[in-house]
Design a protein around this motif. Structure first.
Motif, PDB file in Angstrom:
ATOM      1  N   LEU A  11     -26.146 -75.349 -21.521  1.00  0.00           N
ATOM      2  CA  LEU A  11     -25.582 -74.412 -20.336  1.00  0.00           C
ATOM      3  C   LEU A  11     -24.366 -73.966 -20.735  1.00  0.00           C
ATOM      4  CD1 LEU A  11     -26.792 -76.278 -17.190  1.00  0.00           C
ATOM      5  CD2 LEU A  11     -27.818 -73.830 -17.937  1.00  0.00           C
ATOM      6  N   GLN A  14     -24.784 -71.372 -23.463  1.00  0.00           N
ATOM      7  CA  GLN A  14     -25.349 -70.334 -23.080  1.00  0.00           C
ATOM      8  C   GLN A  14     -24.359 -69.092 -22.642  1.00  0.00           C
ATOM      9  OE1 GLN A  14     -28.718 -71.233 -21.322  1.00  0.00           O
ATOM     10  NE2 GLN A  14     -29.856 -70.878 -22.536  1.00  0.00           N
ATOM     11  N   THR A  15     -23.443 -70.696 -21.589  1.00  0.00           N
ATOM     12  CA  THR A  15     -22.548 -70.237 -20.441  1.00  0.00           C
ATOM     13  C   THR A  15     -21.159 -69.102 -21.948  1.00  0.00           C
ATOM     14  OG1 THR A  15     -22.488 -71.341 -19.392  1.00  0.00           O
ATOM     15  CG2 THR A  15     -20.626 -70.209 -18.871  1.00  0.00           C
ATOM     16  N   LEU A  19     -20.630 -64.805 -21.575  1.00  0.00           N
ATOM     17  CA  LEU A  19     -18.856 -64.891 -21.448  1.00  0.00           C
ATOM     18  C   LEU A  19     -18.283 -63.447 -22.999  1.00  0.00           C
ATOM     19  CD1 LEU A  19     -17.340 -68.130 -19.853  1.00  0.00           C
ATOM     20  CD2 LEU A  19     -17.615 -65.540 -18.572  1.00  0.00           C
TER      21      LEU A  19
END
Length: 164
Positions: A11, A14-15, A19
């Motif tokens: 996570l 992926q974030t 971004l």
């Protein structure tokens, strides 16, 4: 269960990736895309505006055409009326001239007939006088060839003549 619930590390990465992609897209792709969309919106508005102007212009031309057609109809009616009046005037003039010519011909014919009638009467009178003289001459020759008849004729004339 690990397949259904992702891990915290996944996570996180992926974030971070999202971004970075979001930053790169906003920095390099977002402005050209927005510019293209704005340009397209402007061109569509311009096209709609031009279509509206063309529509108004067509309506103006249509109204002008109707006005010209109405004027042409009035002019046509006026020309037809003038032509009809001119034709009627021409017909009336021709009728009047024909009547005058007919009256003149009738008067000439009557005068000619009257002249011929007078000439015929004069000729008949001349012929009657000539025949009367010829008949009288023949009668007198016949009666005057005999001396006794001459004497009787002289006596009859004397009796008819009365002295005043």
């Amino acid at each position: 269960m690990e397949l259904v619930t992702p891990g915290i590390g996944l996570l996180f990465w992926q974030t971070i990736t999202f971004l970075i992609v979001l930053f790169l897209l906003s920095k390099f792709a977002w402005k050209p895309i927005m510019k293209a969309l704005n340009d397209r919106e402007t061109s569509i508005e311009n096209a709609l505006s031009a279509a509206e102007k063309a529509k108004l212009e067509i309506q103006g031309l249509k109204a002008e055409n109707e006005k010209l057609l109405a004027e042409a109809r009035l002019e046509r009616d006026k020309i037809l009326k003038e032509a009809t009046e001119a034709g009627n005037h021409l017909i009336e003039t021709a009728k009047q001239r024909a009547n005058e010519e007919g009256d003149r011909m009738v008067a000439n014919a009557r005068e000619s007939i009257e002249n011929e009638k007078r000439a015929a009467i004069t000729e008949v009178k001349n012929m009657a006088a000539s025949l009367s003289v010829e008949i009288a001459e023949r009668i007198l020759r016949k009666e005057l060839s005999n001396p006794q008849a001459q004497q009787a004729l002289a006596q009859d004339y004397i009796k008819e003549v009365t002295l005043n």
